[in-house]
Every structure is written in C-alpha cells, then in structure tokens.
Design a protein around this motif. Structure first.
Motif, PDB file in Angstrom:
ATOM      1  N   ARG A 177      -3.744  -6.128  -7.338  1.00  0.00           N
ATOM      2  CA  ARG A 177      -4.387  -5.027  -6.630  1.00  0.00           C
ATOM      3  C   ARG A 177      -3.887  -3.677  -7.124  1.00  0.00           C
ATOM      4  O   ARG A 177      -4.672  -2.729  -7.273  1.00  0.00           O
ATOM      5  CB  ARG A 177      -4.141  -5.177  -5.126  1.00  0.00           C
ATOM      6  CG  ARG A 177      -4.834  -4.119  -4.292  1.00  0.00           C
ATOM      7  CD  ARG A 177      -4.657  -4.371  -2.804  1.00  0.00           C
ATOM      8  NE  ARG A 177      -3.276  -4.231  -2.378  1.00  0.00           N
ATOM      9  CZ  ARG A 177      -2.871  -4.363  -1.112  1.00  0.00           C
ATOM     10  NH1 ARG A 177      -3.754  -4.648  -0.174  1.00  0.00           N
ATOM     11  NH2 ARG A 177      -1.594  -4.238  -0.800  1.00  0.00           N
ATOM     12  N   GLU A 229      -3.632   4.399   2.114  1.00  0.00           N
ATOM     13  CA  GLU A 229      -3.215   3.012   2.016  1.00  0.00           C
ATOM     14  C   GLU A 229      -4.141   2.247   1.081  1.00  0.00           C
ATOM     15  O   GLU A 229      -5.304   2.615   0.859  1.00  0.00           O
ATOM     16  CB  GLU A 229      -3.236   2.363   3.400  1.00  0.00           C
ATOM     17  CG  GLU A 229      -2.244   2.991   4.382  1.00  0.00           C
ATOM     18  CD  GLU A 229      -2.274   2.307   5.725  1.00  0.00           C
ATOM     19  OE1 GLU A 229      -3.150   1.441   5.928  1.00  0.00           O
ATOM     20  OE2 GLU A 229      -1.430   2.657   6.578  1.00  0.00           O
ATOM     21  N   ALA A 230      -3.592   1.148   0.541  1.00  0.00           N
ATOM     22  CA  ALA A 230      -4.368   0.357  -0.412  1.00  0.00           C
ATOM     23  C   ALA A 230      -5.553  -0.331   0.256  1.00  0.00           C
ATOM     24  O   ALA A 230      -6.585  -0.576  -0.395  1.00  0.00           O
ATOM     25  CB  ALA A 230      -3.463  -0.687  -1.072  1.00  0.00           C
ATOM     26  N   GLU A 231      -5.426  -0.668   1.537  1.00  0.00           N
ATOM     27  CA  GLU A 231      -6.521  -1.359   2.222  1.00  0.00           C
ATOM     28  C   GLU A 231      -7.776  -0.488   2.344  1.00  0.00           C
ATOM     29  O   GLU A 231      -8.896  -1.019   2.396  1.00  0.00           O
ATOM     30  CB  GLU A 231      -6.072  -1.808   3.609  1.00  0.00           C
ATOM     31  CG  GLU A 231      -5.045  -2.930   3.600  1.00  0.00           C
ATOM     32  CD  GLU A 231      -3.648  -2.453   3.278  1.00  0.00           C
ATOM     33  OE1 GLU A 231      -2.755  -3.304   3.093  1.00  0.00           O
ATOM     34  OE2 GLU A 231      -3.446  -1.228   3.209  1.00  0.00           O
ATOM     35  N   SER A 232      -7.613   0.822   2.404  1.00  0.00           N
ATOM     36  CA  SER A 232      -8.759   1.725   2.551  1.00  0.00           C
ATOM     37  C   SER A 232      -9.158   2.395   1.240  1.00  0.00           C
ATOM     38  O   SER A 232      -9.900   3.382   1.254  1.00  0.00           O
ATOM     39  CB  SER A 232      -8.434   2.802   3.601  1.00  0.00           C
ATOM     40  OG  SER A 232      -7.320   3.578   3.189  1.00  0.00           O
ATOM     41  N   LEU A 243     -11.172  -5.851  -5.340  1.00  0.00           N
ATOM     42  CA  LEU A 243     -10.218  -5.270  -4.396  1.00  0.00           C
ATOM     43  C   LEU A 243     -10.510  -5.715  -2.970  1.00  0.00           C
ATOM     44  O   LEU A 243      -9.579  -5.966  -2.187  1.00  0.00           O
ATOM     45  CB  LEU A 243     -10.259  -3.743  -4.497  1.00  0.00           C
ATOM     46  CG  LEU A 243      -9.579  -3.129  -5.731  1.00  0.00           C
ATOM     47  CD1 LEU A 243      -9.840  -1.640  -5.802  1.00  0.00           C
ATOM     48  CD2 LEU A 243      -8.088  -3.405  -5.701  1.00  0.00           C
ATOM     49  N   ASN A 248      -7.776  -7.743  -0.763  1.00  0.00           N
ATOM     50  CA  ASN A 248      -7.314  -7.278   0.549  1.00  0.00           C
ATOM     51  C   ASN A 248      -7.417  -8.380   1.591  1.00  0.00           C
ATOM     52  O   ASN A 248      -6.525  -8.537   2.439  1.00  0.00           O
ATOM     53  CB  ASN A 248      -8.134  -6.063   0.988  1.00  0.00           C
ATOM     54  CG  ASN A 248      -7.810  -4.820   0.171  1.00  0.00           C
ATOM     55  OD1 ASN A 248      -6.712  -4.694  -0.368  1.00  0.00           O
ATOM     56  ND2 ASN A 248      -8.775  -3.921   0.072  1.00  0.00           N
ATOM     57  N   GLU A 249      -8.485  -9.158   1.543  1.00  0.00           N
ATOM     58  CA  GLU A 249      -8.633 -10.256   2.494  1.00  0.00           C
ATOM     59  C   GLU A 249      -7.559 -11.329   2.288  1.00  0.00           C
ATOM     60  O   GLU A 249      -6.971 -11.819   3.265  1.00  0.00           O
ATOM     61  CB  GLU A 249     -10.025 -10.872   2.347  1.00  0.00           C
ATOM     62  CG  GLU A 249     -11.153  -9.948   2.744  1.00  0.00           C
ATOM     63  CD  GLU A 249     -12.508 -10.580   2.511  1.00  0.00           C
ATOM     64  OE1 GLU A 249     -12.533 -11.739   2.025  1.00  0.00           O
ATOM     65  OE2 GLU A 249     -13.531  -9.935   2.804  1.00  0.00           O
ATOM     66  N   ALA A 253      -4.102  -9.960   3.367  1.00  0.00           N
ATOM     67  CA  ALA A 253      -4.014  -9.920   4.830  1.00  0.00           C
ATOM     68  C   ALA A 253      -3.847 -11.316   5.410  1.00  0.00           C
ATOM     69  O   ALA A 253      -3.112 -11.506   6.395  1.00  0.00           O
ATOM     70  CB  ALA A 253      -5.264  -9.244   5.400  1.00  0.00           C
TER      71      ALA A 253
END
Length: 444
Positions: A135, A157-160, A185, A189-190, A193
């Motif tokens: 990522r 943040e990397a998630e957004s 990406l 992220n999934e 998480a």
C-alpha cells in the motif's frame, strides 16, 4: 549412538552420519522432502541430529522427531560450532560434516523453537506487513503521477487516500492510468482492516496481550509482535538480555584499555524493533499528562546525547501503570501493590513471566530515571524475600557540592611552608595557584 549433521537447503540437503568413534558412516545428498528423508533415516536406530536454524528447519525437525530421533536446532551465529571448518573452502559436504562433529562434541548452542501459536501469529504479522508495504508503494506511485500534472494530494491517513485523490480535478487520461492502483488500494485497505480486526480480537481474548496493550502508545499490532518474538519470557534472565535480543543495545568493540561503543546492533526481529521505535516516537510527540515524566526524561537525554538516542532509550523502557497514592496505602500497601501488579509488569521485570503468589512483598527497587514522582519505567523484585523490607528509590548520582578552600580542588597542591622564597616556584617566575579564599579576598 550415531551422530548426524544435516545441512538443510530449499531443494537438496546434505547428510553426514558419524559413528560412535567418530568415523564417517555415510555422506549423501537427498531431496528436502518428507518421503526422501524418511527413506534414508526412518529405518536407522535412534540418533542425535543437528540442524541449523532456517526457514525449513522446523518442519524438518518435526519430521525427524516423528521417526524417533533426537533433533537439535542450533543457532548458526554460534562460532565454535564451525571451529573445524576451513574458511577458505566452503561446501555443503564440509558443512554437514562440521555439523555432525559439533553434534558429537556438543559444541553448539540450541536455538529457541517457537510454539505453534506464536508461529501462526508471526505469519499473520508478516502478511500484514507485506500488505502495508504494498500500500505504501502504491500511494507513493499515485502521488508521483499526480505531481506530474501539477496538483498535490492532501496529507491524511492511508485509508482515506483514494477519496482525496478522487476529489481532485484531474485529466481523464490520468484517471484511467491510475485506476488499477486505486482499485488495488481499496482492496488492500479491506484486507489490512480485516487483519487488524483479527489481531484486536486476539488481544482482547489473550490475557498477556491485554496487559501489553495497557502500555501507553502500544496497540494490538505491537503487542502481538512483541509477544510472538518473546514467545517464552522465562528464557530471558532479565530486561537487558531481552533488549540485546531485539537489537536495542549499542554495539561494542573494546580491547584492553580502549572501549568503543557504536550504533545499536539491530539484531533479532526487525519488525518488533521498528514497532517499538514507532511507539517511542509517538509517546515522545504526544501530550498525555500520564506520560509527561517519560517525555521529560527523554528530553533530558535528547539534550545531552541527541534525539535518536533518546528515542531508542525510550523504546527500551516502555512506560508502566502508575502505582496508587502513597498517602492512601502507605509503605505496606505499595509493597502489596507490587506483588499484585507483577504479572501486569512482566514486560520489564528482572525475572520475566514469573507470577509469585500474593503476599508480603520482598525488597523492591524502582528505577525512576529523572522522574520526581512515583512512576515505573522499569522495576525489579529481589529473588529472596526479606521480612519487613522497605521500598527504596534509586536516584541519579549527583556531584557533591563544592566547598571553599583548596580541598574543593584536588588538582591544586598545597604549598609547603618554607619550601620556596616568596611566591616563586623552582621553574621560574610562575606563581603557585592561590586558594579560593585568597582569590575572593583579592577580588574584593
């Protein structure tokens, strides 16, 4: 009993068998497969086997143990194990014979064999680390592609990250070029998480991991990585040995009167070391009042030795829960609290993992570097209980106060009465240093 040394490799392994008197019985190369190893070694009588610790060593050792043999997985960093091997010529055949001779002589150091639970936890952490690295590389590539057209992606943040990229006004051709990376990406992220949720649920169920998560700025990922690296706390004699195992102690090259210490060794598990450094940086940049004493202690080290050394020092001494008020409990109450909280503070106790029965506390030493109040970056309990022992606090050694006169300066030699005429010395017109009292009188 026969002594067998096996030089294990990914495809083929070299086997050397020594007899009772040390003569070579068999030297053979075999495929690193369960069936091939069984055909060669299953029909032989019980023997002692020596392997080097490697990626394949665990399943090979278990396969040989199922055949009834005694298997030792040795530490490859132990130099005496290779004392009989020539340094100019290195082959698998010589390595296998060297391992067999070391097995016969006992010149080896057994390596710790990780339990199944911790091996699976390490595998989950390795997969998560690979996903996070992928990522990070993808985000860097997308940022570079966007910068070529002029805009810049806002920090966050990397998630957004995908949402922030989609909010930019970019050409349609650039969006088509970045589409595979953006879809990757979202999938990464999934998966990350999902793994974080697994580790968090594991940390809540496991009592030891739950205790580690009580350390400030230590989450489930760092706790799981630390517990999987330590595995069995009883194999460490103290906190310094654990720090050396994780590579957080300075390297040293000393001989005779010369002593030179360099950077940290960086041996052992690099994942745990990086996570501890990140936790120390987060604690140093934070502003929580319960960790103020640790920040003050680290800032003093940073002013004296530099920020990097202060961060490593903070990573070596994680903060611990603060004991209750002395006024409410008294000395006996604090001693009782020490015994109650020892399993909670197993991270930095002198004898790791030991949970003594509740009772009167033995003589306890709390090392609080630079902290004026009660706090516990590191503490220890003596092994032999002392009845009626008191709680002591160790402080940093301070320089004694200067007193007036020549006694305060030991480098000044007192002048002998009648030795010299006037104030001249034998070496010329140089005057003897005066005492502090005479200088004060002259300044007046």
């Amino acid at each position: 009993m026969e002594y067998i040394g096996i030089d294990v490799h990914k495809r083929d392994s070299q086997v050397c068998i020594l007899g009772e008197s040390g003569e070579v019985v068999l030297e053979q190369r075999v495929r690193t497969q369960r069936e091939r190893l069984g055909e060669l070694l299953s029909k032989r009588s019980k023997a002692r086997m020596l392997l080097e610790a490697s990626t394949e060593s665990e399943w090979v050792a278990r396969c040989l143990e199922e055949m009834g043999h005694e298997v030792v997985v040795a530490d490859p960093n132990f130099a005496p194990m290779y004392a009989t091997r020539s340094r100019r010529v290195k082959t698998d055949k010589r390595d296998a014979r060297t391992l067999a001779e070391a097995c016969k002589l006992g010149a080896y150091r057994p390596a710790h064999r990780t339990s199944d639970e911790q091996r699976h936890m390490r595998a989950q952490l390795a997969v998560r680390e690979a996903l996070v690295r992928t990522r990070t590389r993808s985000i860097s590539q997308v940022r570079a592609l966007v910068r070529r057209e002029g805009p810049r992606v806002a920090d966050g943040e990397a998630e957004s990250f995908v949402k922030r990229v989609e909010a930019l006004a970019l050409p349609g051709r650039l969006k088509a070029e970045m589409a595979p990376l953006l879809s990757l990406l979202l999938h990464l992220n999934e998966q990350i998480a999902f793994l974080d949720g697994m580790l968090e649920r594991l940390a809540r169920r496991d009592e030891q991991l739950a205790r580690l998560c009580t350390v400030p700025h230590v989450g489930p990922v760092t706790a799981c990585a630390f517990a999987s690296a330590v595995d069995d706390p009883k194999r460490f004699s103290g906190p310094h040995q654990l720090e050396a195992y994780l590579g957080l102690v300075p390297s040293e090259r000393s001989s005779g009167e010369k002593q030179h210490r360099g950077r940290i060794t960086k041996t052992g598990n690099s994942r745990v070391r990086c996570l501890l450094i990140q936790a120390a940086l987060s604690l140093l940049r934070g502003s929580k009042p319960e960790t103020a004493h640790l920040r003050e202690w680290a800032e003093k080290i940073a002013a004296r030795r530099g920020k990097k050394i202060a961060v490593v020092a903070l990573a070596r001494r994680p903060a611990q829960p603060r004991p209750p008020s002395l006024a409410r409990r008294g000395t006996g109450g604090v001693q009782q609290w020490c015994w109650e909280q020892q399993p909670l503070l197993w991270l930095s106790t002198t004898r790791f993992g030991e949970a003594p029965a509740p009772g009167p506390a033995s003589q306890a030493v709390w090392a609080v570097p630079g902290a004026p109040e009660w706090s516990a970056p590191r503490w220890a309990l003596s092994r032999t209980p002392t009845p009626g022992a008191c709680l002591h606090t160790r402080h940093r050694r301070r320089r004694p106060k200067r007193t007036s006169g020549a006694a305060a300066r030991p480098h000044v030699r007192p002048a002998k009465a009648g030795a010299f005429s006037g104030s001249q010395s034998r070496r010329g017109n140089r005057q003897e240093p005066r005492s502090l009292d005479s200088r004060e009188e002259r300044n007046r």
